[in-house]
Design a protein around this motif. Structure first.
Motif, PDB file in Angstrom:
ATOM      1  N   TYR A   1      -1.421  -6.565  -0.318  1.00  0.00           N
ATOM      2  CA  TYR A   1      -0.140  -6.188  -0.652  1.00  0.00           C
ATOM      3  C   TYR A   1       0.971  -6.148   0.300  1.00  0.00           C
ATOM      4  O   TYR A   1       1.835  -6.573  -0.045  1.00  0.00           O
ATOM      5  CB  TYR A   1      -0.036  -4.690  -1.494  1.00  0.00           C
ATOM      6  CG  TYR A   1       1.105  -4.175  -1.710  1.00  0.00           C
ATOM      7  CD1 TYR A   1       2.078  -4.627  -2.710  1.00  0.00           C
ATOM      8  CD2 TYR A   1       1.748  -3.133  -0.764  1.00  0.00           C
ATOM      9  CE1 TYR A   1       2.971  -3.908  -3.160  1.00  0.00           C
ATOM     10  CE2 TYR A   1       3.032  -2.494  -0.861  1.00  0.00           C
ATOM     11  CZ  TYR A   1       3.608  -2.940  -2.247  1.00  0.00           C
ATOM     12  OH  TYR A   1       5.058  -2.544  -2.678  1.00  0.00           O
TER      13      TYR A   1
ATOM     14  N   VAL B   1       1.481 -13.088  -9.519  1.00  0.00           N
ATOM     15  CA  VAL B   1       1.332 -12.186  -8.271  1.00  0.00           C
ATOM     16  C   VAL B   1       2.726 -11.470  -7.857  1.00  0.00           C
ATOM     17  O   VAL B   1       2.944 -10.206  -7.330  1.00  0.00           O
ATOM     18  CB  VAL B   1       0.815 -12.914  -7.244  1.00  0.00           C
ATOM     19  CG1 VAL B   1       0.934 -12.297  -5.873  1.00  0.00           C
ATOM     20  CG2 VAL B   1      -0.552 -13.201  -7.304  1.00  0.00           C
TER      21      VAL B   1
ATOM     22  N   ILE C   1      -8.033 -11.233  -5.164  1.00  0.00           N
ATOM     23  CA  ILE C   1      -6.676 -10.869  -4.899  1.00  0.00           C
ATOM     24  C   ILE C   1      -6.174  -9.474  -5.684  1.00  0.00           C
ATOM     25  O   ILE C   1      -5.240  -8.892  -5.125  1.00  0.00           O
ATOM     26  CB  ILE C   1      -5.624 -11.992  -5.324  1.00  0.00           C
ATOM     27  CG1 ILE C   1      -6.120 -13.155  -4.395  1.00  0.00           C
ATOM     28  CG2 ILE C   1      -4.320 -11.571  -5.160  1.00  0.00           C
ATOM     29  CD1 ILE C   1      -5.245 -14.704  -4.712  1.00  0.00           C
ATOM     30  N   ILE C   2      -6.515  -9.384  -7.131  1.00  0.00           N
ATOM     31  CA  ILE C   2      -6.433  -8.220  -7.867  1.00  0.00           C
ATOM     32  C   ILE C   2      -7.563  -7.591  -8.157  1.00  0.00           C
ATOM     33  O   ILE C   2      -8.521  -8.189  -8.124  1.00  0.00           O
ATOM     34  CB  ILE C   2      -5.414  -8.568  -9.099  1.00  0.00           C
ATOM     35  CG1 ILE C   2      -6.149  -9.608  -9.947  1.00  0.00           C
ATOM     36  CG2 ILE C   2      -4.122  -9.124  -8.724  1.00  0.00           C
ATOM     37  CD1 ILE C   2      -5.366  -9.677 -11.237  1.00  0.00           C
TER      38      ILE C   2
ATOM     39  N   ALA D   1       3.484  -7.469  -7.603  1.00  0.00           N
ATOM     40  CA  ALA D   1       3.837  -7.004  -6.665  1.00  0.00           C
ATOM     41  C   ALA D   1       5.301  -6.392  -6.529  1.00  0.00           C
ATOM     42  O   ALA D   1       5.625  -5.337  -6.023  1.00  0.00           O
ATOM     43  CB  ALA D   1       4.145  -8.085  -5.272  1.00  0.00           C
TER      44      ALA D   1
ATOM     45  N   PHE E   1      -3.451  -4.492  -6.645  1.00  0.00           N
ATOM     46  CA  PHE E   1      -4.163  -5.308  -5.768  1.00  0.00           C
ATOM     47  C   PHE E   1      -5.278  -4.881  -5.037  1.00  0.00           C
ATOM     48  O   PHE E   1      -5.838  -3.569  -4.814  1.00  0.00           O
ATOM     49  CB  PHE E   1      -2.865  -5.568  -4.663  1.00  0.00           C
ATOM     50  CG  PHE E   1      -1.834  -6.458  -5.329  1.00  0.00           C
ATOM     51  CD1 PHE E   1      -2.083  -7.971  -5.394  1.00  0.00           C
ATOM     52  CD2 PHE E   1      -0.493  -5.749  -5.437  1.00  0.00           C
ATOM     53  CE1 PHE E   1      -0.847  -8.590  -5.699  1.00  0.00           C
ATOM     54  CE2 PHE E   1       0.303  -6.650  -6.011  1.00  0.00           C
ATOM     55  CZ  PHE E   1       0.185  -7.947  -6.221  1.00  0.00           C
TER      56      PHE E   1
END
Length: 832
Positions: free
Chosen positions: A389, A319, A369-370, A323, A383
């Protein structure tokens, strides 16, 4: 951890009002449906689950375009072109190929056959062509089309015998350059049947996007839907009932959960997501159960923001990479990056991650989450929602994460720097790679960060992407204590071009002038003079005169002389100097060839009689039209409107001011504040005080000039007085007088007009002492000037005869604005 994405797919509930508004839109003649709401309120969900299915029944083509907050380096126009090319019967590049023959750019001296341009390979090449403000596509019939016209022609051609509904979701993330093209296209589309747009915005971002607010509120007729949070906990209960066994604790806690989430559906999704990650959800006999202790803990913490620290160790690493990479990333690129880290650092942890990367990605997909989306034909990981995000961004920018985050940026920088060819295979353009290198090197404080960011800033500047350029330049202001002069001058020039005049002055004043070489000194004087002219004509003249002493090229000398002429026209006793420079341009054939000749003719409004000025301005207007110079044409039209007001031909003046707005809005919208302020005056002459106030608020939205602020405040004060809103009018009066006292207004003409109109308000409310003091105070500012007779005429109308030594009475009858009993403040373009 159980894995079931159904947990996060809420049943469609409520939204009866919103659905009714969509039906109303379909019955109206509007081309635009606007949906607005805060983060996570369910706008995209509403569009995907209700609007899209409904529109597919009514339109031949329904195209859904979306940009999220973590797609910082993807311009919105590229997404629009890519999606339409994919879903409409004719790809955009094929349309270009069939209808256009050349790409032309006079400024960059380009006149290239499209057969020589590799337009069929990448969508972003086409998008960059459209974004270049100076580029034109030449049709087979030898017509010039701007980027917005090309896009409009494409859409219109496709839907000519059919219909299309185009959805622009998260349009508040549209960057300025794409926005300019799309805004022009929207205006062209008004009234065209069978072609409709849905523009969806997020309230938080839209509030800071003034041009977008003006477009939606003032420029395009639309049906508006304000998407609000759920008004009652019963809707949360419906959602949870559809997912979970309703234990007594859950039933009793619905209101607490609703309050914690603020009635926002995506906050409820975050609540479930955090439980899911923290093993707070169990599957028992095919029924989901909430673990009460885990849920109580979430309620006790009073936060439902996505918490990266709650992820498993290997998930955290992935993650973080996603990001900090700064843009959506293909799975193969992510995998290749991890292999690079293993080779570079021999990290055992990354070896373990490498072996189960697909499994980790699947887990992150399962808990929403994604997600996976197609960008330019390539499937990339991004995301799921902006609030995820945003939470990650805040988390990684905390001080305690700085070292770890900096190291990740360092690894990404090394990877991108050494794998450009690999990234290009996945449709990363050279510009995107440069953007990535600039951002990663900056965040990691690499030795090369300055070079990459300077190169990117210059690229944006040269391609007229000034807002993007300013964003990159802000990195130097944050991290570089002593930028080189070349960079400071670039910062100042960009600030000036986007109308941030005060910042331009501050940058220039921070420079060590003695270190500048001569060409830099010329640029410094010219920039400083232009930027400071808005508050001090005297300082502007001093800088322009200093520039004249340098060894300038002929064109630069013409530029400085023109600026000198404008500044002289604003100073007492310098009118003859201004006229001398003007006539030098007019009578000299070499000067007539200058790029600034039409601008010089425009300035005649400030230095010649009405009859002479009309002659010169109309000649300048013809030149601007022959050159297709919309900016100059708009400014000359405004100044012509000024001349018509002096003849009291207010209808003609109004037409000129409106035409000026039309010309300016597509090139420099903030300059529209000048003709808009003048339209306010026209409304006031007709005693349409409420209408004048409406135009004042519109002009405030466009304005970026400290000068126009005072014009608008003064007019607003008069309108409020006429509408008997005395308290608010007096507040403005005190603000104006305080600004004069504190030295914020230094130009004598601005002080004169502000004080006379404050005296007018004092007269209207019977404040004799204030009226007489202000009028007497103005006498030194008007004595022996064109304004003297007008001033004395106004004094008589206000029942006052000031002490005027040497002038016993008005020498001749004042014949301008005779029917108006306040002091007019019609503004001309006396800059650039």
């Amino acid at each position: 951890m159980c894995s079931n994405t159904a947990l996060f797919k809420f049943k469609f509930v409520d939204r009866t009002f919103e659905r009714t508004k969509v039906e109303e839109f379909l019955q109206s003649s509007n081309n635009f449906l606007w949906i607005d709401g805060v983060h996570g309120v369910g706008k995209s969900f509403f569009i995907e689950n209700y609007v899209v299915p409904l529109m597919k029944k009514k339109f031949s083509y329904v195209i859904y375009i979306n940009k999220s907050s973590n797609e910082k380096n993807t311009n919105y126009l590229t997404l629009v072109i890519e999606k339409m090319s994919k879903e409409l019967p004719i790809p955009f590049e094929m349309f270009i190929w069939e209808h256009y023959s050349k790409l032309s750019n006079a400024i960059e001296h380009i006149n290239q056959n499209l057969e020589e341009v590799q337009i069929l390979k990448k969508t972003n090449i086409l998008a960059n062509m459209l974004l270049n403000i100076n580029s034109f596509f030449i049709t087979k019939k030898k017509e010039e089309h701007s980027g917005s016209k090309v896009l409009f022609e494409y859409i219109q051609d496709i839907v000519l015998n059919s219909s299309a509904f185009i959805i622009l979701d998260n349009f508040s993330y549209c960057e300025q350059e794409s926005f300019r093209i799309l805004e022009e296209m929207f205006i062209r589309i008004i009234g065209i049947e069978h072609l409709c747009f849905l523009i969806c915005t997020t309230t938080e971002e839209r509030k800071n996007f003034n041009d977008l607010n003006i477009l939606l509120c003032d420029k395009i007729p639309h049906t508006y839907i304000s998407m609000k949070k759920f008004s009652d906990a019963k809707y949360f209960e419906k959602i949870l009932k559809n997912k979970f066994q309703m234990t007594k604790w859950l039933s009793d806690s619905i209101v607490d959960i609703y309050n914690l989430c603020g009635g926002i559906p995506d906050n409820l999704r975050n609540f479930i997501r955090q439980l899911y990650i923290d093993s707070g959800i169990k599957l028992q006999n095919d029924i989901f159960l909430i673990v009460e202790d885990k849920a109580r803990n979430l309620l006790y913490r009073k936060t439902i923001d996505f918490d990266p620290s709650s992820l498993q160790a290997d998930q955290k690493i992935i993650v973080q990479i996603l990001a900090l990479f700064g843009m959506p990333i293909p799975f193969d690129v992510l995998e290749n990056f991890i292999l690079f880290i293993i080779q570079d650092t021999n990290s055992f942890q990354f070896r373990l991650i490498s072996k189960k990367l697909g499994e980790i990605i699947e887990e992150l997909l399962q808990c929403q989450i994604i997600t996976l989306q197609f960008f330019n034909g390539i499937e990339k990981i991004t995301f799921k929602h902006d609030n995820i995000y945003n939470a990650l961004y805040d988390f990684y920018h905390q001080e305690n994460n700085a070292a770890n985050v900096g190291f990740t940026h360092h690894l990404i920088y090394l990877y991108v720097a050494g794998h450009g060819d690999f990234l290009e295979k996945y449709n990363f353009s050279e510009t995107e790679i440069l953007e990535c290198l600039a951002m990663q090197s900056y965040e990691a404080v690499e030795d090369d960060w300055f070079r990459y960011n300077k190169e990117l800033a210059l690229y944006y500047y040269n391609t007229k992407k000034l807002y993007s350029c300013n964003s990159v330049l802000s990195r130097f202001r944050k991290k570089y204590s002593n930028p080189e002069n070349e960079l400071l001058l670039l910062m100042a020039e960009v600030f000036y071009e986007i109308a941030e005049y005060q910042f331009c002055v501050e940058i220039l004043e921070s420079m060590n002038f003695n270190e500048l070489i001569e060409p830099e000194k010329a640029k410094y004087y010219i920039l400083y003079g232009k930027a400071i002219s808005f508050c001090s004509s005297q300082k502007a003249v001093e800088n322009f005169e200093a520039a004249m002493k340098l060894n300038l090229s002929f064109e630069n000398r013409c530029q400085v002389e023109y600026y000198c002429e404008m500044a002289y026209s604003e100073l007492k006793g310098k009118l003859a100097d201004a006229q001398s420079i003007f006539l030098k341009f007019y009578n000299n054939q070499e000067y007539r060839k200058s790029l600034f000749y039409a601008s010089v003719l425009r300035s005649a409004v400030n230095i010649f009689s009405i009859k002479e000025a009309f002659f010169y301005l109309k000649e300048g207007l013809n030149i601007a039209r022959k050159k297709d110079d919309s900016l100059e044409e708009g400014k000359i039209l405004n100044n012509l409107g000024f001349l018509y007001t002096r003849h009291e031909y207010y209808e003609k003046a109004y037409e000129c001011f409106k035409s000026a707005c039309t010309k300016l809005e597509n090139v420099k919208p903030f300059e529209m504040s000048y003709p808009l302020a003048n339209i306010v005056f026209i409304q006031m002459t007709m005693e349409k005080w409420e209408k004048a106030l409406e135009y004042i608020e519109t002009a405030f939205m466009y304005n970026k000039s400290d000068f126009i602020i005072y014009v608008l405040k003064t007019y607003k004060m008069i309108c409020l007085t006429q509408l008997n809103k005395i308290d608010t009018a007096l507040e403005i009066k005190e603000q104006l007088l305080n600004d004069i006292t504190q030295g914020k207004l230094t130009d004598y003409k601005m002080i004169k007009k502000s004080k006379i109109n404050c005296a007018y308000v004092a007269y209207k409310i019977g404040d004799i002492e204030s009226k007489e003091y202000l009028l007497q105070d103005c006498w030194p500012l008007v004595k022996d000037s064109f304004a003297q007779n007008r001033y004395l005429s106004l004094c008589r109308k206000m029942d006052y005869m000031p002490y005027t030594p040497g002038i016993k009475e008005c020498m001749s009858k004042y014949d301008l604005y005779a029917k108006i009993d306040f002091e007019p403040w019609i503004v001309t373009f006396g800059h650039d």
